[in-house]
Design a protein around this motif. Structure first.
Motif, PDB file in Angstrom:
ATOM      1  N   LEU A 220       0.841  -1.193   0.000  1.00  0.00           N
ATOM      2  CA  LEU A 220       0.000   0.000   0.000  1.00  0.00           C
ATOM      3  C   LEU A 220       0.882   1.252   0.000  1.00  0.00           C
ATOM      4  N   LEU A 221       0.620   2.163  -0.955  1.00  0.00           N
ATOM      5  CA  LEU A 221       1.411   3.386  -1.095  1.00  0.00           C
ATOM      6  C   LEU A 221       0.485   4.573  -1.300  1.00  0.00           C
ATOM      7  N   LEU A 222       0.905   5.735  -0.794  1.00  0.00           N
ATOM      8  CA  LEU A 222       0.181   6.987  -1.018  1.00  0.00           C
ATOM      9  C   LEU A 222       0.960   7.809  -2.039  1.00  0.00           C
ATOM     10  N   THR A 223       0.357   8.050  -3.190  1.00  0.00           N
ATOM     11  CA  THR A 223       1.014   8.798  -4.258  1.00  0.00           C
ATOM     12  C   THR A 223       0.169  10.009  -4.638  1.00  0.00           C
ATOM     13  N   ASP A 224       0.821  10.990  -5.266  1.00  0.00           N
ATOM     14  CA  ASP A 224       0.121  12.203  -5.666  1.00  0.00           C
ATOM     15  C   ASP A 224      -0.712  12.000  -6.920  1.00  0.00           C
ATOM     16  N   THR A 225      -0.304  11.050  -7.768  1.00  0.00           N
ATOM     17  CA  THR A 225      -1.026  10.811  -9.022  1.00  0.00           C
ATOM     18  C   THR A 225      -1.504   9.371  -9.066  1.00  0.00           C
TER      19      THR A 225
ATOM     20  N   LEU B 115      -4.266   6.039  -2.974  1.00  0.00           N
ATOM     21  CA  LEU B 115      -3.729   4.873  -2.283  1.00  0.00           C
ATOM     22  C   LEU B 115      -3.698   3.716  -3.281  1.00  0.00           C
ATOM     23  N   SER B 116      -2.496   3.254  -3.628  1.00  0.00           N
ATOM     24  CA  SER B 116      -2.346   2.154  -4.582  1.00  0.00           C
ATOM     25  C   SER B 116      -1.747   0.953  -3.868  1.00  0.00           C
ATOM     26  N   TRP B 117      -1.860  -0.215  -4.491  1.00  0.00           N
ATOM     27  CA  TRP B 117      -1.356  -1.438  -3.884  1.00  0.00           C
ATOM     28  C   TRP B 117      -0.902  -2.401  -4.985  1.00  0.00           C
ATOM     29  N   THR B 118      -0.250  -3.448  -4.551  1.00  0.00           N
ATOM     30  CA  THR B 118       0.241  -4.470  -5.480  1.00  0.00           C
ATOM     31  C   THR B 118      -0.793  -5.589  -5.574  1.00  0.00           C
ATOM     32  N   PRO B 119      -1.387  -5.826  -6.738  1.00  0.00           N
ATOM     33  CA  PRO B 119      -2.411  -6.874  -6.852  1.00  0.00           C
ATOM     34  C   PRO B 119      -1.833  -8.250  -6.539  1.00  0.00           C
TER      35      PRO B 119
END
Length: 731
Positions: free
Chosen positions: A222-227, A248-252
């Motif tokens: 889980l990561l918080l990115t600007d784009t 908030l993105s993550w690795t499937p």
């Protein structure tokens, strides 16, 4: 002959070979097609599994964000709704105490890492970050989002439950924040109605905190990115204005692909031979059979389940009742049913909408699921109706405990997002002794008992008795008769005189509904509540208002008071309908006074204020009826600004029965006078009462001493100028 035999044998062998080859070829084609289909099916399942996992992860991330916002709103409520905080924030602030309890709480950031205490002008009184003073203004740090949140909190005033939480961006990055007015938790401490000070707390979404969320919610990478990432596996972190602050993105995990890679070699081995083909065929058939059975069970379960609440529906309840009755017969025990109907649920739907009503039903269902015994059966059998069924003990103690727990459960308000709903419950109880009563009949009896509990005052439980059936039949007959009488316009209107305390001349009348059924008068205390409970009041109320307004044209110097049912106030179209009726009669709206009891204002203050403002804007006067018979809140007198107070007959009687009663009556009239609110005293039956009420300050009197409710013609005769010049109707 041998050659012929050999030739014939060769022909037959060739044919057998052809047949065998044809069969084998057919098998090969079937196996190939089956293999292709299986591989396609597995690919589809793999993709579907990946999609489901992605959706699950997405919902998990949504849940994490919602949990963070709810958590920080709860935190700001704990720190701001506090008697000690209110004492030390308002007036001259106790800075050492504020630093200890607010500033140092940011050290380590377990709940929040940044705090601002903001005064009534928006200036920063205290700013701490990570346990040390922070040289930054709250408005600069929180930006426009902070100002918007603060303005909403200030406008809400001291109303409970007005804490606001949101995600926003600061100079230190994205954060979840909450703001609340500093206010006391009890009446022991007072806070100013204006000039409120607010507490603004933030918890920044640092990489460490994002990593902790990832571990807690089992979301990989889980990561918080600007784009937004190119893969699209992300959830937007929206600010109060709805615009994304980050993603908030993550690795499937791609469990479908992993499963597909594991299964594919096994499927390819099926091409090794016909035997494997048959084995796979059998296995495939078995798998489909299992799935079919599972689908049948799932469909059966869905047919017995209420989709909104997840509980049993009426069909599921009947099925369970049959099973419980069978157990009751075998174990010589009784089946007991509790039938619950929510009090006030219609108001929630009307005022907040059906979406909020559905969320309330789900919340009630969850609460009931925790309260009922493990072996009990819980079902939702209607819009706001629930049933609880279980095998009762011999002493009935379990039933009593459960009933009390259910009633206590509904004494607390329900928080639905940022809204608070207050509902009660009426409970009907019915027993099937030794399982002798069929399920449908048991439900009917519990339903009858529930309606009796509702009509007896709501918020209570009552056991079924056979006499209730007779009462219900009589009530149904009366309801039908009343509905027909209203439709035919057979409801009469009587008028009771109201006189000025000074001079005793008539200054107005109160319009009262009267109904004669089969030659016998029916008490308003009987048919008015019946009309309110059945919705007939929506036709009866306008009928009385119309006739009273038409009669008022004959009495240009008299005001007309008309009782309004709380059920009419709940109708959003009531103000416009009432003003249209008055306008159609061609009379001045200022001559009309609508009387409403305080009970509705206590239950629905926001809605009542809107209706009152609309009516008063149209020129109609509003009177608070029966003051002294119920809650009698000074706060509601201040908030709603009634045009007149009508003190209840019980307060009038008490004024002469005892010294304390007289003092209470005088205090009530003085209270009304302090709000420039004229007072009408009801229930005046003697000259002594009239004189005493006049001395207390009442400007109008009403009661049998000046006249019982009478016909329209009798009022005309009463106000007709007599031979003498006086219009006084009593000394």
């Amino acid at each position: 002959m041998r050659r012929l035999a050999h030739h014939l044998s060769g022909i037959l062998g060739a044919r057998r070979l052809t047949v065998v080859l044809g069969v084998l070829g057919s098998f090969a084609v079937v196996v190939s097609l089956a293999t292709v289909l299986v591989m396609m099916a597995l690919g589809f399942l793999a993709n579907r599994a990946n999609e489901l996992d992605e959706e699950r992860t997405r919902q998990t991330v949504f849940g994490a964000l919602s949990s963070m916002r709810s958590s920080i709103v709860t935190t700001v409520r704990d720190y701001s709704v506090w008697d000690d905080a209110a004492e030390r924030v308002y007036g001259t602030p106790d800075m050492p105490w504020l630093v200890t309890n607010f500033g140092l709480a940011t050290e380590g950031g377990p709940l929040f890492d940044t705090v601002f205490l903001v005064d009534e002008k928006g200036g920063t009184m205290l700013a701490y970050r990570n346990g040390v003073p922070f040289d930054m203004d709250a408005g600069t740090f929180g930006g426009a989002a902070f100002e918007t949140m603060r303005r909403e909190v200030i406008e809400a005033g001291l109303t409970p439950g007005t804490e606001i939480g949101a995600f926003l961006r600061t100079s230190k990055g994205s954060a979840v924040a909450a703001i609340s007015a500093i206010r006391p938790a009890s009446d022991a401490v007072k806070a100013p109605q204006s000039g409120m000070r607010t507490l603004f707390i933030l918890r920044h979404l640092t990489p460490a905190r994002i990593s902790k969320i990832s571990d807690n919610f089992l979301v990989s990478g889980l990561l918080l990115t600007d784009t937004a990432p190119a893969t699209g596996d992300a959830v937007a972190l929206n600010g109060p204005d709805g615009k994304p602050l980050g993603y908030l993105s993550w690795t499937p995990e791609a469990p479908g692909d992993k499963s597909y890679d594991q299964v594919r070699p096994l499927v390819l081995l099926a091409l090794a031979g016909v035997i494997v083909f048959f084995v796979l065929l059998v296995l495939t058939g078995a798998i489909f059979a299992v799935r079919l059975k599972a689908d049948e069970n799932s469909a059966r379960l869905q047919a017995l389940t209420d989709r909104l609440s997840g509980l049993r529906n009426r069909t599921g309840l009947y099925l369970g009742l049959d099973e419980l009755n069978a157990r009751a017969v075998a174990e010589a025990r009784d089946v007991l049913m509790l039938y619950l109907d929510l009090d006030g649920f219609k108001d929630v739907n009307d005022f907040y909408g059906h979406a909020v009503g559905d969320r309330l039903i789900r919340g009630v269902s969850a609460g009931l699921s925790r309260l009922v015994p493990e072996d009990a059966m819980l079902a939702r059998i209607g819009g706001d109706e629930f049933a609880i069924v279980f095998l009762a003990g011999a002493d009935g103690a379990e039933t009593e405990r459960l009933t009390r727990a259910l009633l206590d459960f509904f004494t607390e308000p329900f928080a639905i997002g940022e809204r608070v709903a207050i509902v009660g419950a009426s409970i009907g109880i019915a027993v099937s002794h030794r399982g002798a009563v069929a399920g449908e009949e048991l439900l009917r009896r519990a339903d009858v008992a529930m309606y009796r509990a509702k009509h007896a005052g709501r918020g209570r439980a009552m056991h079924y008795e056979t006499l209730m059936d007779d009462d219900r039949d009589m009530r149904r007959e009366m309801e039908e008769a009343l509905r027909a009488a209203v439709g035919r316009g057979e409801i009469d209107v009587a008028y009771q005189p109201i006189v000025r305390a000074r001079g005793r001349d008539i200054c107005g009348v109160e319009a009262l509904a009267r109904w004669t059924r089969d030659g016998q008068p029916v008490s308003p205390d009987v048919f008015i509540p019946l009309a309110e409970a059945t919705g007939i009041i929506d036709a009866l109320g306008p009928l009385i208002l119309k006739r009273a307004c038409e009669a008022a044209r004959q009495w240009p110097d008299l005001g007309v008071s008309i009782n309004v049912s709380p059920a009419q106030f709940r109708n959003p179209y009531f103000p416009d309908q009432a003003l249209a009726t008055i306008a159609a009669a061609g009379i001045d709206p200022a001559r009309i006074t609508l009387e409403i009891t305080e009970g509705y204002f206590i239950q629905n203050p926001g809605r009542a204020k809107l209706v009152m403002d609309r009516l008063k804007a149209g020129g109609v006067r509003i009177a608070l009826d029966d003051f002294g018979a119920g809650f009698s809140s000074i706060g509601y007198l201040i908030r709603f600004g009634f045009d007149r107070m009508k003190i209840d007959r019980s307060l009038t009687m008490a004024g002469q029965q005892s010294i304390k009663g007289g003092a209470m009556l005088q205090a009530t009239v003085a209270l009304a006078a302090s709000f420039d609110m004229p007072v009408t005293a009801e229930g005046v039956e003697t000259a002594e009462q009239a004189a005493f009420l006049h001395l207390c300050g009442c400007d109008q009197l009403q009661g049998y001493f000046y006249g019982r409710p009478m016909s329209e013609k009798a009022i005309c005769d009463l106000i007709a100028p007599p031979a003498a010049t006086s219009q006084s109707i009593a000394g």
